[in-house]
Enzyme design. Structure first.
Site, short mmCIF file in Angstrom:
data_model
loop_
_atom_site.label_atom_id
_atom_site.label_comp_id
_atom_site.label_asym_id
_atom_site.label_seq_id
_atom_site.Cartn_x
_atom_site.Cartn_y
_atom_site.Cartn_z
N HIS A 69 0.86 -1.20 0.00
CA HIS A 69 0.00 0.00 0.00
C HIS A 69 0.88 1.24 0.00
CE1 HIS A 69 -3.67 2.30 1.79
NE2 HIS A 69 -2.80 3.17 1.30
N HIS B 298 1.33 5.38 -2.01
CA HIS B 298 0.85 6.41 -2.94
C HIS B 298 2.05 7.02 -3.65
CE1 HIS B 298 -3.17 6.45 -1.04
NE2 HIS B 298 -2.48 6.10 0.02
N LEU B 299 2.04 6.95 -4.97
CA LEU B 299 3.14 7.56 -5.74
C LEU B 299 2.69 8.82 -6.48
CD1 LEU B 299 4.96 4.39 -7.22
CD2 LEU B 299 5.41 5.57 -5.07
N ARG B 300 1.36 9.04 -6.53
CA ARG B 300 0.81 10.24 -7.19
C ARG B 300 1.14 10.28 -8.68
NH1 ARG B 300 -2.02 10.52 -2.55
NH2 ARG B 300 -0.96 11.59 -0.86
N ASN C 80 -5.89 6.48 -6.12
CA ASN C 80 -6.64 7.71 -5.79
C ASN C 80 -5.92 8.96 -6.31
OD1 ASN C 80 -4.57 7.42 -3.83
ND2 ASN C 80 -5.71 8.62 -2.31
N LYS D 93 -10.10 -1.30 -4.99
CA LYS D 93 -9.97 -0.53 -3.74
C LYS D 93 -11.28 0.18 -3.43
CE LYS D 93 -8.01 1.65 -0.30
NZ LYS D 93 -6.72 2.06 0.23
N HIS E 107 -10.39 0.82 2.48
CA HIS E 107 -10.15 1.90 3.44
C HIS E 107 -11.32 1.81 4.41
CE1 HIS E 107 -8.59 5.95 4.67
NE2 HIS E 107 -9.74 5.86 5.32
N HIS F 30 -4.20 -0.38 6.25
CA HIS F 30 -3.73 0.47 7.36
C HIS F 30 -4.62 0.31 8.60
CE1 HIS F 30 -6.73 2.95 5.40
NE2 HIS F 30 -5.90 3.38 4.48
N ASP G 58 1.56 2.87 3.41
CA ASP G 58 0.65 4.00 3.19
C ASP G 58 1.45 5.30 3.10
OD1 ASP G 58 -1.67 5.35 2.69
OD2 ASP G 58 -2.27 5.49 4.78
N HIS H 93 2.43 14.71 0.32
CA HIS H 93 1.72 15.93 -0.06
C HIS H 93 2.72 17.07 -0.04
CE1 HIS H 93 -2.36 14.30 0.20
NE2 HIS H 93 -1.99 13.68 1.31
C1 NCD Z 1 -3.82 8.91 1.75
C2 NCD Z 1 -3.52 9.89 0.65
O1 NCD Z 1 -3.06 11.00 0.94
O2 NCD Z 1 -3.73 9.56 -0.52
N1 NCD Z 1 -3.87 9.62 3.00
C3 NCD Z 1 -3.76 9.11 4.24
O3 NCD Z 1 -3.94 9.85 5.20
N2 NCD Z 1 -3.49 7.85 4.45
C4 NCD Z 1 -5.08 8.17 1.45
C5 NCD Z 1 -5.37 7.01 2.36
O4 NCD Z 1 -4.79 5.95 2.21
O5 NCD Z 1 -6.22 7.18 3.23
ZN ZN Z 2 -3.26 5.12 1.56
#
Ligand code: NCD
Ligand code: ZN
Length: 345
Positions: A15, A17-19, A43, A100, A137, A175, A248, A252
């Site tokens: 899990h 996030h690479l954006r 996402n 997801k 989630h 998570h 996770d 940002h």
């Molecule tokens: C994640 C995100 O920023 O994409 N944020 C987080 O707080 N974990 C999304 C997620 O997995 O809930």
């Molecule tokens: Zn996440």
């Protein structure tokens, strides 16, 4: 005797996030430096719901990855109006790793998510039929539900229902953040959970203190009480096959982490995630179970081969850099500026 180095089968991150765009370029190799495979979350600002988007995103990630045999896996972002024929086809052809479920408005970019669980039952039927996992989630966001109770409320109102209606559906409670959630996973069949470093290290006092907020410790689900942390540490470090790594890591830009109403949830741990997990297992006197958690339990649950290469960690102090900076991107690193005593060799 204290261990000074440890070699484990190469991990995966189930899990992350690479954006997209310059953020993708900034963070991808923080994850590929240690992982063979990552489940990269769908996402994005425009969520990944089609085969075409998924294939293009995976190609983009591979073109940025330094490690040329890195494997990105992407689940389909479930919406209430998916094209089920295309969805099934993409699952059968291993384009999507699974799907997801984001409850609508539970976290970053979840506004396209699910408002009413019954509206995705036809998608869950497809998943169960083709034996692909549902990643969840697990938070219920509704009026009157305290932010600290969202996981429990989701389990009681929705997960129990899903479990009953689709008994053969493989589920990952992503998570997991509470003792209640981890106990539920432990006591039910066909369900596993990922655990992040922050849920093994922080409690709510690290986020909300002196009537202010530490935005860099703010994530969804929010970190909880000490009893939850103790329970999660115990499940993770015990070697229990139902629990495995899922950082996770969720970058940002710092400008989106200024405490105000729109402060985005998400903690960026990729620059030091494996080192954090190793330190935690060391603290728990459970280094012998690190490999199970990081490299074995995940592929076994997901039905993937166990990686056939290794990484080595040595006990050596280093300071985690404060920020990750690249082009127009500036991200605060979790544990930035602090001393860690395990390092990847
Ligand atoms: C994640 C995100 O920023 O994409 N944020 C987080 O707080 N974990 C999304 C997620 O997995 O809930
Ligand atoms: Zn996440």
């Amino acid at each position: 005797m204290n261990k000074l180095n440890i070699k484990i089968t190469k991990p995966d991150d189930w899990h992350v996030h690479l954006r997209d765009d310059s953020m993708l370029e900034a963070v991808t190799n923080c994850s590929t430096r240690i992982n063979q495979r990552c489940i990269v979350m769908p996402n994005l600002d425009i969520p990944i719901t089609t085969q075409k988007q998924c294939l293009e995103y995976k190609e983009k990630i591979k073109s940025i990855a330094n490690q040329k045999n890195f494997i990105p896996l992407v689940p389909c972002y479930l919406t209430e109006n998916l094209n089920l024929i295309e969805f099934k086809d993409a699952l059968e052809n291993e384009i999507f790793v699974g799907a997801k479920l984001y409850p609508s408005n539970a976290t970053t970019n979840s506004s396209f998510g699910v408002k009413k669980i019954e509206n995705i039952f036809s998608s869950l039927e497809v998943l169960e039929e083709v034996n692909k996992p549902l990643l969840i989630h697990g938070e219920k966001v509704s009026e009157g539900v305290d932010i600290f109770d969202r996981e429990k409320k989701f389990i009681d109102d929705e997960l129990v229902l899903i479990r009953k209606k689709f008994p053969n559906l493989k589920i990952v409670l992503e998570h997991v953040s509470s003792k209640y959630g981890a106990d539920f996973v432990n006591h039910n069949d066909n369900i596993a959970a990922t655990i992040t470093p922050q849920h093994l290290m922080l409690t709510k006092e690290d986020v909300f203190y002196n009537e202010s907020l530490n935005p860099h410790h703010f994530c969804m689900p929010v970190v909880k009480e000490e009893k939850d942390l103790i329970s999660l540490r115990s499940y993770a470090s015990s070697g229990n096959k139902k629990f495995f790594i899922g950082t996770d890591s969720a970058p940002h830009h710092v400008d989106n982490k200024i405490p105000k109403l729109s402060c985005k949830p998400g903690i960026f741990s990729a620059p030091c995630s494996i080192e954090l997990y190793t330190s935690i297992f060391d603290e728990e006197d459970a280094l012998e179970n690190l490999e199970d958690f990081c490299s074995i339990n995940g592929p076994k649950f997901y039905d993937y081969p166990i990686n056939n290469n290794t990484i080595e960690l040595i006990k050596e102090e280093w300071i985690v850099p404060e920020f990750t900076i690249y082009k127009d991107v500036k991200i605060k690193n979790f544990f930035g500026g602090k001393k860690l005593n395990w390092k990847v060799k």
